[in-house]
Design a protein around this motif. Structure first.
Motif, PDB file in Angstrom:
ATOM      1  N   PRO A 146       5.772  19.419  45.301  1.00  9.93           N
ATOM      2  CA  PRO A 146       7.108  18.878  45.330  1.00  9.93           C
ATOM      3  C   PRO A 146       6.953  17.848  46.627  1.00  9.93           C
ATOM      4  CG  PRO A 146       7.021  20.976  45.982  1.00  9.93           C
ATOM      5  CD  PRO A 146       5.872  20.936  45.115  1.00  9.93           C
ATOM      6  N   PHE A 147       6.016  18.246  47.486  1.00  8.87           N
ATOM      7  CA  PHE A 147       5.800  17.551  48.961  1.00  8.87           C
ATOM      8  C   PHE A 147       5.293  16.070  48.422  1.00  8.87           C
ATOM      9  CE2 PHE A 147       3.502  15.654  52.460  1.00  8.87           C
ATOM     10  CZ  PHE A 147       4.395  16.195  53.353  1.00  8.87           C
ATOM     11  N   MET A 148       4.453  15.969  47.379  1.00 11.39           N
ATOM     12  CA  MET A 148       3.977  14.720  46.939  1.00 11.39           C
ATOM     13  C   MET A 148       4.663  13.939  46.093  1.00 11.39           C
ATOM     14  SD  MET A 148       1.090  14.435  48.975  1.00 11.39           S
ATOM     15  CE  MET A 148       0.249  13.169  48.327  1.00 11.39           C
ATOM     16  N   THR A 149       5.371  14.482  45.341  1.00 12.25           N
ATOM     17  CA  THR A 149       6.353  13.624  44.216  1.00 12.25           C
ATOM     18  C   THR A 149       7.723  13.914  44.366  1.00 12.25           C
ATOM     19  OG1 THR A 149       6.289  15.957  42.954  1.00 12.25           O
ATOM     20  CG2 THR A 149       4.270  14.596  42.841  1.00 12.25           C
ATOM     21  N   LEU A 150       8.266  14.758  44.937  1.00 12.18           N
ATOM     22  CA  LEU A 150       9.909  14.745  44.773  1.00 12.18           C
ATOM     23  C   LEU A 150      10.442  13.782  45.787  1.00 12.18           C
ATOM     24  CD1 LEU A 150      10.500  18.422  44.099  1.00 12.18           C
ATOM     25  CD2 LEU A 150      10.461  16.596  42.376  1.00 12.18           C
ATOM     26  N   ASP A 151      11.628  13.079  45.167  1.00  8.72           N
ATOM     27  CA  ASP A 151      12.369  12.148  46.280  1.00  8.72           C
ATOM     28  C   ASP A 151      12.753  12.796  47.385  1.00  8.72           C
ATOM     29  OD1 ASP A 151      11.661   9.760  44.574  1.00  8.72           O
ATOM     30  OD2 ASP A 151      13.246   9.986  43.325  1.00  8.72           O
ATOM     31  N   PHE A 152      12.850  12.174  48.452  1.00  8.03           N
ATOM     32  CA  PHE A 152      13.452  12.511  49.730  1.00  8.03           C
ATOM     33  C   PHE A 152      14.879  12.831  49.772  1.00  8.03           C
ATOM     34  CE2 PHE A 152      15.484  11.352  53.761  1.00  8.03           C
ATOM     35  CZ  PHE A 152      14.774  12.474  54.752  1.00  8.03           C
ATOM     36  N   GLY A 153      15.352  14.024  50.011  1.00  5.80           N
ATOM     37  CA  GLY A 153      16.942  14.335  49.910  1.00  5.80           C
ATOM     38  C   GLY A 153      16.924  15.592  48.949  1.00  5.80           C
ATOM     39  N   ASP A 154      18.025  15.514  48.270  1.00  3.90           N
ATOM     40  CA  ASP A 154      18.288  16.622  47.260  1.00  3.90           C
ATOM     41  C   ASP A 154      17.307  17.082  46.184  1.00  3.90           C
ATOM     42  OD1 ASP A 154      20.837  16.575  48.593  1.00  3.90           O
ATOM     43  OD2 ASP A 154      21.802  15.546  46.812  1.00  3.90           O
ATOM     44  N   ASP A 155      16.511  16.166  45.673  1.00  2.00           N
ATOM     45  CA  ASP A 155      15.320  16.500  44.824  1.00  2.00           C
ATOM     46  C   ASP A 155      14.167  17.332  45.822  1.00  2.00           C
ATOM     47  OD1 ASP A 155      16.741  15.530  42.612  1.00  2.00           O
ATOM     48  OD2 ASP A 155      15.183  13.544  42.804  1.00  2.00           O
ATOM     49  N   PHE A 156      14.061  17.018  46.706  1.00  5.52           N
ATOM     50  CA  PHE A 156      13.024  17.677  47.560  1.00  5.52           C
ATOM     51  C   PHE A 156      13.585  18.964  48.021  1.00  5.52           C
ATOM     52  CE2 PHE A 156      10.434  18.001  51.708  1.00  5.52           C
ATOM     53  CZ  PHE A 156       9.269  18.559  51.071  1.00  5.52           C
ATOM     54  N   ASP A 157      14.759  19.015  48.469  1.00  2.00           N
ATOM     55  CA  ASP A 157      15.377  19.957  49.007  1.00  2.00           C
ATOM     56  C   ASP A 157      15.503  21.272  47.823  1.00  2.00           C
ATOM     57  OD1 ASP A 157      15.525  18.825  51.636  1.00  2.00           O
ATOM     58  OD2 ASP A 157      17.862  18.438  51.157  1.00  2.00           O
ATOM     59  N   MET A 158      15.658  20.749  46.809  1.00  3.31           N
ATOM     60  CA  MET A 158      15.791  21.688  45.595  1.00  3.31           C
ATOM     61  C   MET A 158      14.466  22.430  45.362  1.00  3.31           C
ATOM     62  SD  MET A 158      18.940  20.395  43.205  1.00  3.31           S
ATOM     63  CE  MET A 158      17.890  19.812  42.000  1.00  3.31           C
ATOM     64  N   GLY A 159      13.411  21.532  45.355  1.00  2.00           N
ATOM     65  CA  GLY A 159      12.112  21.888  44.997  1.00  2.00           C
ATOM     66  C   GLY A 159      11.430  22.866  46.111  1.00  2.00           C
ATOM     67  N   LYS A 160      11.861  22.642  47.544  1.00  2.00           N
ATOM     68  CA  LYS A 160      11.357  23.638  48.311  1.00  2.00           C
ATOM     69  C   LYS A 160      12.328  25.017  48.191  1.00  2.00           C
ATOM     70  CE  LYS A 160      12.752  21.183  52.111  1.00  2.00           C
ATOM     71  NZ  LYS A 160      12.524  20.476  53.465  1.00  2.00           N
ATOM     72  N   THR A 161      13.285  24.884  47.782  1.00  2.00           N
ATOM     73  CA  THR A 161      14.409  26.143  47.753  1.00  2.00           C
ATOM     74  C   THR A 161      13.703  26.931  46.584  1.00  2.00           C
ATOM     75  OG1 THR A 161      16.317  25.056  48.598  1.00  2.00           O
ATOM     76  CG2 THR A 161      16.618  26.785  47.243  1.00  2.00           C
TER      77      THR A 161
END
Length: 177
Positions: free
Chosen positions: A102-117
């Motif tokens: 997720p750190f290297m691929t998901l867009d900044f914002g909601d996508d990355f936040d959901m990946g972290k969650t």
């Protein structure tokens, strides 16, 4: 080896909502990340790859807004984050950690936040509490007895952490001295 670089710092927002993002680039992707996202990655790597040597991330400093967004500090931090991420990507254990995707691929914002969650739910991040350093000996006058006890406690805690990480919840007790 993954070729990665941290480039193009950009200050966004206004007033108390102001922050700096950095572009994380590979030959195939680029995403923007805040400093706090790098801190999250550092903590996740410590959790996911317990025992691996995780490169140091630059520490957060208490600064005024003027100093916080100065070109000099932003460029220094960019250089340090670039070094951190390159060392992570060169490390055979860390580069394949689940948090890297997720750190290297998901867009900044909601996508990355959901990946972290999603990662946090599967395996919560473990942080070291400064008050949990009671395994360190503070009295060595007994010919090293306190040191030996401290080392035994440290090893026992390591075993417990590895058992929990592996999903083996049959914890064994060690006798107290």
């Amino acid at each position: 080896m993954v070729v990665v670089k941290v480039t193009s710092p950009r200050t966004e927002g206004e007033g108390r909502s102001q922050y700096t993002t950095y572009c994380v680039e590979t030959p195939k992707t680029f995403v923007r990340r805040r400093y706090s996202d790098f801190q999250w990655l550092y903590q996740r790597l410590m959790t996911e790859r317990a025992g691996a040597i995780v490169p140091i991330i630059p520490h957060r400093r208490a600064l005024t807004n003027e100093a916080k967004f100065s070109e000099e500090l932003i460029q220094e931090r960019k250089t340090q984050l670039n070094k951190f991420l390159r060392m992570v990507c060169a490390h055979p254990e860390l580069v394949n950690a689940p948090s890297m995707t997720p750190f290297m691929t998901l867009d900044f914002g909601d996508d990355f936040d959901m990946g972290k969650t999603k990662l946090e739910k599967a395996d919560p991040t473990k942080t070291v509490d400064e008050n949990e350093s009671d395994f360190l000996p503070n009295d060595t006058s007994e010919g090293g007895g306190a040191i030996k006890k401290g080392v035994r406690n440290l090893v026992a805690r390591g075993r417990v952490m590895m058992s929990v990480k592996r999903g083996n919840l049959d914890l064994e007790e060690t006798p107290e001295d």
